[in-house]
Design an enzyme around this catalytic site. Sequence first.
Site, PDB file in Angstrom:
ATOM      1  N   HIS A  99       0.840  -1.198   0.000  1.00  0.00           N
ATOM      2  CA  HIS A  99       0.000   0.000   0.000  1.00  0.00           C
ATOM      3  C   HIS A  99       0.869   1.239   0.000  1.00  0.00           C
ATOM      4  O   HIS A  99       1.906   1.280   0.654  1.00  0.00           O
ATOM      5  CB  HIS A  99      -0.962   0.018   1.193  1.00  0.00           C
ATOM      6  N   HIS A 101       0.688   5.245   0.925  1.00  0.00           N
ATOM      7  CA  HIS A 101      -0.087   6.276   1.618  1.00  0.00           C
ATOM      8  C   HIS A 101      -0.031   7.566   0.791  1.00  0.00           C
ATOM      9  O   HIS A 101       1.054   7.997   0.395  1.00  0.00           O
ATOM     10  CB  HIS A 101       0.528   6.578   2.986  1.00  0.00           C
TER      11      HIS A 101
HETATM   12  P1  AMP Z   1       1.632   0.693   7.353  1.00  0.00           P
HETATM   13  O1  AMP Z   1       2.022   0.942   8.783  1.00  0.00           O
HETATM   14  O2  AMP Z   1       2.422   1.507   6.367  1.00  0.00           O
HETATM   15  O3  AMP Z   1       1.611  -0.782   7.016  1.00  0.00           O
HETATM   16  O4  AMP Z   1       0.146   1.258   7.228  1.00  0.00           O
HETATM   17  C1  AMP Z   1      -1.001   0.508   7.432  1.00  0.00           C
HETATM   18  C2  AMP Z   1      -2.169   1.462   7.342  1.00  0.00           C
HETATM   19  O5  AMP Z   1      -3.353   0.704   7.146  1.00  0.00           O
HETATM   20  C3  AMP Z   1      -2.382   2.316   8.600  1.00  0.00           C
HETATM   21  O6  AMP Z   1      -2.320   3.695   8.257  1.00  0.00           O
HETATM   22  C4  AMP Z   1      -3.781   1.896   9.066  1.00  0.00           C
HETATM   23  O7  AMP Z   1      -4.512   2.974   9.602  1.00  0.00           O
HETATM   24  C5  AMP Z   1      -4.400   1.379   7.780  1.00  0.00           C
HETATM   25  N1  AMP Z   1      -5.493   0.416   7.955  1.00  0.00           N
HETATM   26  C6  AMP Z   1      -5.475  -0.730   8.669  1.00  0.00           C
HETATM   27  N2  AMP Z   1      -6.675  -1.360   8.582  1.00  0.00           N
HETATM   28  C7  AMP Z   1      -7.452  -0.596   7.776  1.00  0.00           C
HETATM   29  C8  AMP Z   1      -8.795  -0.691   7.305  1.00  0.00           C
HETATM   30  N3  AMP Z   1      -9.585  -1.733   7.638  1.00  0.00           N
HETATM   31  N4  AMP Z   1      -9.275   0.273   6.482  1.00  0.00           N
HETATM   32  C9  AMP Z   1      -8.493   1.318   6.140  1.00  0.00           C
HETATM   33  N5  AMP Z   1      -7.216   1.478   6.544  1.00  0.00           N
HETATM   34  C10 AMP Z   1      -6.698   0.537   7.365  1.00  0.00           C
END
Ligand code: AMP
Length: 133
Positions: A99, A101
Amino acid sequence: MEGCIFCKIASGEVQGLRVFEDEQTLAFMDIAKDVDGHILVIPKKHVKSILDCDSETLFAVAHTMKTVSNHLTENCGYEGVNLLNASGERAGQSVQHLHIHIIPRKRGDGIDAWPKFNGAKEDLKEIYARVKL
Ligand code: AMP
Ligand code: ZN
């Protein structure tokens, strides 16, 4: 992949606030509520990180990143974006599905999206000799 929250959002099994999608990718709202307009871009197929992502999928993700970023700056009142990615647990990746951001930016928003690093420890030319392709 079974048990992967982002695969479930991509397939619709778990609801997400879908900002944009095409055949290969999806952009949806991050639920962190940490900054306004925090969006994630993912490939619909399960890829763990940029390290195991094939070029075609990565290209599709990049294309969607640009589509959403242009939309935010042209139509939504934002003036720029930060694009952030963690690949690998040591890099801070918490969800094991690739993903990117998107953090939309405005003058005076007070967001610190660019970490202040502590300073390099190794000699620049020694690192260069090691990493040069
Ligand atoms: P990372 O730490 O770069 O792996 O980021 C993971 C991101 O996923 C975090 O910003 C979380 O807030 C986001 N996240 C986790 N679960 C969900 C969800 N069900 N819907 C939307 N975002 C999510
Ligand atoms: Zn997945």
